[in-house]
Design a protein around this motif. Structure first.
Motif, PDB file in Angstrom:
ATOM      1  N   SER A 163       0.817  -1.219   0.000  1.00 60.54           N
ATOM      2  CA  SER A 163       0.000   0.000   0.000  1.00 60.54           C
ATOM      3  C   SER A 163       0.846   1.262   0.000  1.00 60.54           C
ATOM      4  CB  SER A 163      -0.940   0.008   1.209  1.00 60.54           C
ATOM      5  OG  SER A 163      -0.202  -0.055   2.412  1.00 60.54           O
ATOM      6  N   ASP A 164       1.964   1.246   0.740  1.00 57.37           N
ATOM      7  CA  ASP A 164       2.870   2.402   0.809  1.00 57.37           C
ATOM      8  C   ASP A 164       2.091   3.683   1.110  1.00 57.37           C
ATOM      9  OD1 ASP A 164       5.252   3.780   0.743  1.00 57.37           O
ATOM     10  OD2 ASP A 164       5.190   4.128  -1.426  1.00 57.37           O
ATOM     11  N   SER A 165       1.262   3.630   2.156  1.00 54.80           N
ATOM     12  CA  SER A 165       0.424   4.762   2.521  1.00 54.80           C
ATOM     13  C   SER A 165       0.356   4.862   4.038  1.00 54.80           C
ATOM     14  CB  SER A 165      -0.986   4.601   1.939  1.00 54.80           C
ATOM     15  OG  SER A 165      -1.879   5.521   2.508  1.00 54.80           O
ATOM     16  N   PHE A 166       0.607   6.053   4.569  1.00 57.42           N
ATOM     17  CA  PHE A 166       0.524   6.217   6.021  1.00 57.42           C
ATOM     18  C   PHE A 166      -0.922   6.084   6.504  1.00 57.42           C
ATOM     19  CE2 PHE A 166      -0.391  10.523   4.600  1.00 57.42           C
ATOM     20  CZ  PHE A 166      -1.343  10.966   5.497  1.00 57.42           C
ATOM     21  N   LEU A 167      -1.890   6.364   5.625  1.00 57.48           N
ATOM     22  CA  LEU A 167      -3.290   6.169   6.009  1.00 57.48           C
ATOM     23  C   LEU A 167      -3.600   4.699   6.231  1.00 57.48           C
ATOM     24  CD1 LEU A 167      -5.077   8.683   3.589  1.00 57.48           C
ATOM     25  CD2 LEU A 167      -4.750   8.927   6.058  1.00 57.48           C
ATOM     26  N   ALA A 168      -3.098   3.843   5.359  1.00 57.06           N
ATOM     27  CA  ALA A 168      -3.282   2.402   5.539  1.00 57.06           C
ATOM     28  C   ALA A 168      -2.563   1.934   6.793  1.00 57.06           C
ATOM     29  CB  ALA A 168      -2.768   1.647   4.315  1.00 57.06           C
ATOM     30  N   ASP A 169      -1.354   2.449   7.019  1.00 55.89           N
ATOM     31  CA  ASP A 169      -0.591   2.064   8.210  1.00 55.89           C
ATOM     32  C   ASP A 169      -1.335   2.426   9.485  1.00 55.89           C
ATOM     33  OD1 ASP A 169       1.404   1.086   6.630  1.00 55.89           O
ATOM     34  OD2 ASP A 169       2.735   2.807   6.858  1.00 55.89           O
ATOM     35  N   ALA A 170      -1.910   3.618   9.544  1.00 53.81           N
ATOM     36  CA  ALA A 170      -2.523   4.103  10.776  1.00 53.81           C
ATOM     37  C   ALA A 170      -3.937   3.580  10.984  1.00 53.81           C
ATOM     38  CB  ALA A 170      -2.529   5.634  10.780  1.00 53.81           C
ATOM     39  N   LEU A 171      -4.753   3.541   9.932  1.00 57.51           N
ATOM     40  CA  LEU A 171      -6.173   3.235  10.076  1.00 57.51           C
ATOM     41  C   LEU A 171      -6.503   1.757   9.949  1.00 57.51           C
ATOM     42  CD1 LEU A 171      -7.673   6.202   8.009  1.00 57.51           C
ATOM     43  CD2 LEU A 171      -7.428   6.022  10.486  1.00 57.51           C
ATOM     44  N   VAL A 172      -5.619   0.977   9.349  1.00 55.67           N
ATOM     45  CA  VAL A 172      -5.898  -0.453   9.154  1.00 55.67           C
ATOM     46  C   VAL A 172      -4.862  -1.321   9.847  1.00 55.67           C
ATOM     47  CG1 VAL A 172      -6.178  -2.295   7.453  1.00 55.67           C
ATOM     48  CG2 VAL A 172      -7.045   0.001   6.961  1.00 55.67           C
ATOM     49  N   LEU A 173      -3.596  -1.006   9.660  1.00 55.04           N
ATOM     50  CA  LEU A 173      -2.528  -1.878  10.160  1.00 55.04           C
ATOM     51  C   LEU A 173      -2.084  -1.535  11.575  1.00 55.04           C
ATOM     52  CD1 LEU A 173      -0.403  -2.052   6.882  1.00 55.04           C
ATOM     53  CD2 LEU A 173      -2.182  -3.619   7.681  1.00 55.04           C
ATOM     54  N   GLY A 174      -2.547  -0.436  12.124  1.00 59.97           N
ATOM     55  CA  GLY A 174      -2.306  -0.145  13.529  1.00 59.97           C
ATOM     56  C   GLY A 174      -0.943   0.406  13.880  1.00 59.97           C
ATOM     57  N   TYR A 175      -0.229   0.960  12.927  1.00 58.18           N
ATOM     58  CA  TYR A 175       1.060   1.599  13.244  1.00 58.18           C
ATOM     59  C   TYR A 175       0.774   2.998  13.795  1.00 58.18           C
ATOM     60  CZ  TYR A 175       3.077  -2.178  10.481  1.00 58.18           C
ATOM     61  OH  TYR A 175       3.445  -3.414   9.999  1.00 58.18           O
ATOM     62  N   LYS A 176       1.051   3.198  15.066  1.00 57.01           N
ATOM     63  CA  LYS A 176       0.598   4.397  15.773  1.00 57.01           C
ATOM     64  C   LYS A 176       1.320   5.668  15.359  1.00 57.01           C
ATOM     65  CE  LYS A 176      -1.202   2.352  19.984  1.00 57.01           C
ATOM     66  NZ  LYS A 176      -1.147   2.372  21.450  1.00 57.01           N
ATOM     67  N   ASN A 177       2.558   5.546  14.941  1.00 55.16           N
ATOM     68  CA  ASN A 177       3.352   6.733  14.649  1.00 55.16           C
ATOM     69  C   ASN A 177       3.524   6.965  13.152  1.00 55.16           C
ATOM     70  OD1 ASN A 177       4.106   7.374  17.484  1.00 55.16           O
ATOM     71  ND2 ASN A 177       5.085   5.378  17.370  1.00 55.16           N
ATOM     72  N   ALA A 178       2.581   6.450  12.369  1.00 54.43           N
ATOM     73  CA  ALA A 178       2.696   6.566  10.917  1.00 54.43           C
ATOM     74  C   ALA A 178       2.277   7.935  10.398  1.00 54.43           C
ATOM     75  CB  ALA A 178       1.856   5.474  10.234  1.00 54.43           C
TER      76      ALA A 178
END
Length: 646
Positions: A203-218
């Protein structure tokens, strides 16, 4: 009075999780480590008292003591490995267990031999930050890396955030940096972490990282404060907002599917298999998002709601929230000390109380009803979470209601669905939904920025003590759990306790001098009530500057004021005491004799550990703060998570 007391029996169970939490909270803030055998004995006795027919007051005390003892026993059983000191230029071989992606770097979690870092036997988990631009390895790879490790730091001020304690209960032995690495062997790891990593790279998207994958500091570093100031910062931590949306979508999809399968719907309602399938989808989403405590809370609540729908019971109730509270407490009692847990449960308790007990009168017009519901929900959630926001972050967003009413619907209706679809489509090479979501994000970011630039968007508060927070919590509990007979005694008790808590905050003195445990960094209050430091930056105490500013009610992230000492020595004079600080690289022996003989000097603080028998009563050691009255409060780092046996 008798009728009033009899009326309370219905809600007695609702107090159980809070008695456990208060007991655990006392343990985590205890000045020393209690005897483990006493805790074992206490746990056994209190279990007997809880389940025997004893008076209610005795059971309440037993629950409190059991919470204390359970937290102590859990701490000793958990037993995270700890390094004795900071370590640099280590060549370590380990397996990549997990990778946390932030806006500017990657944090690699490695499982290594604890003996290689002098942390005892068995395995240890360390987290090292890779340099910007470094391509991280794959999860499951065995790598040999040159790293440096730091011991997790303890508190910098009384009742402040204890990173050492957080690391201990999250299984983290040390944090540090990674200079370079070499892959020794590749292993195609099969697991949820590997799947998360693949979805991140696709995905290479901070939105995907934060809203789906749970990376808090994305979220980009410059954007995060804007969302916090507008009151919607919670969307970047997967919790009830996300679980509610995902569960609704899953249920709608499966309900539509099962309605088309007549052999099933003729025997059972379509909602039952739809709820079961939706729940299975939520389990997958729970692990995909990283199983954060707020996500677990929301998942447990949704599970209870689904079960209630299946068995025809009341879906949303205080009892269900309390059951979820108890389950998470027994999984890890330290969760009660974490902001995510407290904010998550505060909001859900407030909303359940609003719609189940307060029963506000609603307008008949559907549009007005929708607006009124959104406003009430935002107001109550803000009020119930405000004490915890102030206690942990020393600030409160004033325009949170505006932000929630304007920005949150955009996340719900547009950004979140597009990101969910985009994460799946990106695996097949189509990033259109993610690009659209990012375009909408940039548009509402401008709106959020405008809101934060309004006057008094955020109000800064001084430190809230633990006792003040506990008193305010008791006030909110009285509001929710005390059942009135005629007079609204629950509102009266709530007002009394909250007023007492605010009074405690207002009259609690602030320190006027601060010192870290190693005395590398010190600070004092100037005539304008602002802090000045002995240095403008310190790599070993990066967050200490902001911690002390928060204690003093100052805005964080501002430039650190520095006062240069005269000949390497500070003389800090107040009406009640005079303190001398000997800075690093200053010849100590040339000055200590003069300072010892000076009758005007009450305290001596030195970067180096000095021994002067003639004035040891003047020399202050370890971390501490000093108040205007001259009272000294030492910051004790002698608990299990501070590695006291080194």
């Amino acid at each position: 009075m008798r009728k009033f007391l009899e009326n309370q029996y219905v809600n007695l169970f609702l107090w159980v999780p809070f008695m456990l939490a208060f007991g655990a909270g006392l343990y985590f803030n205890f000045p020393f480590e209690p005897n483990i055998f006493v805790c074992i004995f206490g746990a056994i006795i209190t279990i007997i008292l809880i389940f025997c027919k004893t008076p209610i007051l005795i059971r309440a005390i037993a629950l409190f003591i059991f919470g204390f003892c359970y937290a102590a026993l859990f701490t000793h059983v958990f037993a995270t490995s700890q390094i004795p000191r900071d370590l640099h230029n280590l060549d370590i071989t380990g397996v990549v267990e997990h990778i946390d992606y932030t806006a500017d770097k990657s944090r690699i979690y490695m499982r290594i031999n604890a003996n290689d870092i002098y942390a005892g036997d068995g395995d240890a988990i360390v987290r090292v930050s890779a340099r910007s631009g470094t391509v991280p390895p794959d999860i499951g790879d065995t790598i040999r890396a040159r790293i440096g490790l730091f011991r997790p730091a303890g508190m910098d001020a009384p009742e402040s955030f204890d990173y050492a304690r957080w690391s201990y209960f999250n299984g983290l032995t040390a944090t540090g940096y990674l200079n370079d690495y070499k892959i020794i062997s590749c292993k195609h790891h099969i697991g949820i972490n590997a799947l998360r990593d693949k979805m991140h790279r696709a995905s290479d998207s901070f939105l995907a990282d934060a809203l789906v994958l749970g990376y808090k500091n994305a979220v980009p570093e410059n954007d995060a404060p804007i969302w916090t100031a507008t009151g919607v910062g919670h969307v970047w931590s997967i919790s009830g907002f996300h679980i509610t949306l995902v569960s609704a979508w899953l249920f709608a999809i499966f309900y539509f599917i099962f309605r088309l399968i007549s052999p099933i719907t003729k025997r059972i309602p379509a909602r039952i298999p739809a709820l079961i399938c939706a729940w299975c989808g939520l389990v997958f989403y729970l692990f995909l998002s990283g199983c954060d405590v707020a996500t677990v809370r929301a998942f447990l609540m949704t599970t209870l709601v689904f079960a209630a729908f299946i068995f025809g019971r009341n879906a949303i109730s205080m009892r269900n929230v309390c059951i979820a509270f108890c389950i998470i407490f027994f999984i890890n009692p330290h969760y009660v000390m974490q902001p995510g847990f407290q904010l998550s449960f505060a909001a859900i308790f407030g909303l359940v109380w609003l719609w189940n007990d307060a029963n506000p009168k609603m307008p008949k017009n559907k549009l007005l009803k929708l607006i009124y519901t959104a406003v009430l929900t935002s107001v109550v959630a803000t009020v119930f979470t405000a004490p915890f926001v102030i206690a942990h972050f020393n600030s409160l967003p004033i325009y949170g209601l505006v932000g929630n009413l304007i920005l949150l619907p955009v996340f719900s209706i547009a950004i979140m669905p597009l990101v969910m679809i985009g994460v799946i489509s990106a695996a097949f090479g189509w990033t259109g939904p993610l690009n659209t979501a990012e375009y909408i994000y940039n548009f509402i970011l401008k709106i959020a920025t405008y809101i934060t630039e309004m006057p008094y968007a955020t109000i800064t508060f001084p430190h809230m003590s633990n006792i003040a927070l506990c008193v305010i919590i008791i006030g909110l509990l009285c509001l929710m759990f005390v059942r009135p007979v005629r007079i609204k005694i629950n509102y009266i008790l709530c007002l009394i306790f909250i007023s007492v808590g605010i009074t405690i905050v207002a009259f609690t003195p602030r320190p006027i001098f601060y010192a870290t445990h190693d005395h590398e960094l010190v600070a004092f209050i100037e005539d304008d009530n602002k802090l000045s430091f002995n240095k403008s930056r310190a790599s070993n105490h990066y967050f200490t500057f902001d911690t002390w500013k928060q204690f003093n009610g100052e805005d964080i992230g501002t430039k650190n004021r520095r006062r240069k000492p005269t000949n390497g020595i500070w003389i800090y004079e107040t009406p009640n005491f005079t303190l001398a600080y000997i800075q690093k690289f200053v010849p100590t022996m040339e000055n200590i004799n003069n300072l010892c003989r000076d009758e005007n000097i009450d305290y001596i603080v030195s970067y180096f550990d000095i021994d002067a028998p003639k004035c040891n009563d003047k020399i202050l050691r370890g971390g501490f703060v000093i108040y205007k009255s001259g009272m000294i409060k030492h910051i004790k780092l002698n608990r299990q998570w501070h590695n006291p046996h080194e």
